[in-house]
Design a protein around this motif. Structure first.
Motif, mmCIF file in Angstrom:
data_model
loop_
_atom_site.group_PDB
_atom_site.id
_atom_site.type_symbol
_atom_site.label_atom_id
_atom_site.label_comp_id
_atom_site.label_asym_id
_atom_site.label_seq_id
_atom_site.Cartn_x
_atom_site.Cartn_y
_atom_site.Cartn_z
ATOM 1 N N GLU A 89 0.804 -1.216 0.000
ATOM 2 C CA GLU A 89 0.000 0.000 0.000
ATOM 3 C C GLU A 89 0.839 1.269 0.000
ATOM 4 N N SER A 90 1.983 1.246 0.676
ATOM 5 C CA SER A 90 2.804 2.452 0.762
ATOM 6 C C SER A 90 3.258 2.919 -0.612
ATOM 7 N N GLN A 91 3.411 1.974 -1.534
ATOM 8 C CA GLN A 91 3.912 2.312 -2.867
ATOM 9 C C GLN A 91 2.795 2.530 -3.875
ATOM 10 N N GLY A 92 1.748 1.718 -3.809
ATOM 11 C CA GLY A 92 0.676 1.814 -4.780
ATOM 12 C C GLY A 92 -0.353 2.857 -4.413
ATOM 13 N N TYR A 93 -1.137 2.583 -3.403
ATOM 14 C CA TYR A 93 -2.210 3.488 -3.023
ATOM 15 C C TYR A 93 -1.698 4.847 -2.560
ATOM 16 N N GLU A 94 -0.611 4.841 -1.766
ATOM 17 C CA GLU A 94 -0.113 6.090 -1.183
ATOM 18 C C GLU A 94 0.907 6.795 -2.070
ATOM 19 N N GLY A 95 1.382 6.131 -3.113
ATOM 20 C CA GLY A 95 2.217 6.796 -4.104
ATOM 21 C C GLY A 95 3.704 6.781 -3.850
ATOM 22 N N GLY A 96 4.153 6.134 -2.757
ATOM 23 C CA GLY A 96 5.584 6.051 -2.508
ATOM 24 C C GLY A 96 6.218 7.421 -2.350
ATOM 25 N N CYS A 97 7.465 7.552 -2.781
ATOM 26 C CA CYS A 97 8.202 8.806 -2.603
ATOM 27 C C CYS A 97 7.687 9.914 -3.512
ATOM 28 N N GLU A 98 6.946 9.576 -4.562
ATOM 29 C CA GLU A 98 6.437 10.580 -5.503
ATOM 30 C C GLU A 98 4.967 10.912 -5.246
#
Length: 273
Positions: free
Chosen positions: A187-196
């Motif tokens: 979720e941190s990378q997909g839904y929340e968009g990661g560092c970008e």
């Protein structure tokens, strides 16, 4: 045939799942052993300053563990800080040790031409290992393989110095929903968009989050269907993953008994196609 042993080496927690999650699920379903390794801990891969550092590293390790359960593979995350991976001699020996310990038949990683320095370093480390892994007295005190694994690169869109060449194409329609579920587990990378990403990527209200989930899932599907159209040999295949054989794992001399000859028959034997 004895179970194959496959090692996928990503720079970050989510790289392997993204690049070969479907193929890994097909390997696992056939009884083969697959291990995903992230060389860095991904500790700066989020826009929220409150999350970065050790809390994010722990979170991303838990995310890929959930993804591994979905795909039926093993997951290992090393503790090199995100953005600090280099193709050093120390890390070369580390990667060689990982390959030897797993007794890998197939090794996959990035190409060394990529936007992210960690990806480039991971690709270079795999290429460096492609020959040195067979040298008995080089690297860690782990027995060298009797035969070189086959080394391959993940697909990418970069064209310089050379575009990606699809030497192996694996249809993954039958496991694509599992791959999507594995990606959604991070979720941190997909839904929340990661560092970008940013606060707008992950609304505070549940209706907004539900819409975000639908949008991300649709974007994932569109991305992988677009990739598959480049390589589609059979109109019935909507989703696939492609890999490029690392030429450094080819025979440098016809008499090299340790070389892995990647002819069509060998590739069909090794890949779930």
């Amino acid at each position: 045939m004895d179970p194959l042993r496959i090692l996928a080496i990503g720079a970050h927690p989510d790289d392997c799942e993204w690049a070969c999650g479907g193929t890994a699920a097909r390997w696992a379903a056939r009884g083969h052993k697959v291990r995903f390794v992230s060389l860095t801990n991904g500790d700066v891969g989020h826009w929220d300053k409150k999350q970065v550092g050790a809390p994010l590293a722990q979170r991303r390790k838990a995310e890929v563990a959930r993804a591994a359960e979905i795909l039926g593979v093993e997951s290992v995350v090393l503790d090199i800080p995100d953005g600090h991976l280099t193709a050093s001699v120390e890390n070369r020996k580390l990667v060689i040790g990982l390959i030897r310990e797993w007794k890998a038949d197939v090794v996959l990683s990035h190409r060394p031409c990529d936007y992210h320095p960690d990806h480039r370093a991971a690709g270079a480390l795999m290429q460096d290992a492609a020959y040195l892994v067979t040298i008995p007295h080089y690297g860690p005190d782990v027995p060298a393989p009797a035969r070189n694994p086959l080394f391959l690169h993940f697909e990418d869109e970069f064209t310089r110095p050379a575009p990606f060449q699809a030497d192996v194409i694996v249809p993954i329609d039958d496991v694509f929903e599992r791959k999507l579920s594995a990606l959604e587990a991070m979720e941190s990378q997909g839904y929340e968009g990661g560092c970008e990403g940013g606060p707008a990527h992950w609304p505070s209200d549940e209706p907004g989050r539900a819409k975000r989930r639908e949008r991300v899932r649709a974007d994932y599907r569109a991305f992988f269907e677009t990739r598959a159209r480049r390589h589609r040999l059979d109109p019935s295949v909507r989703v696939s993953e492609a890999f490029e054989v690392c030429e450094y794992s080819q025979s440098w001399a016809d008499f090299s008994k340790t070389a892995r000859r990647a002819d069509a028959g060998e590739l069909r034997r090794l890949f779930p196609v």
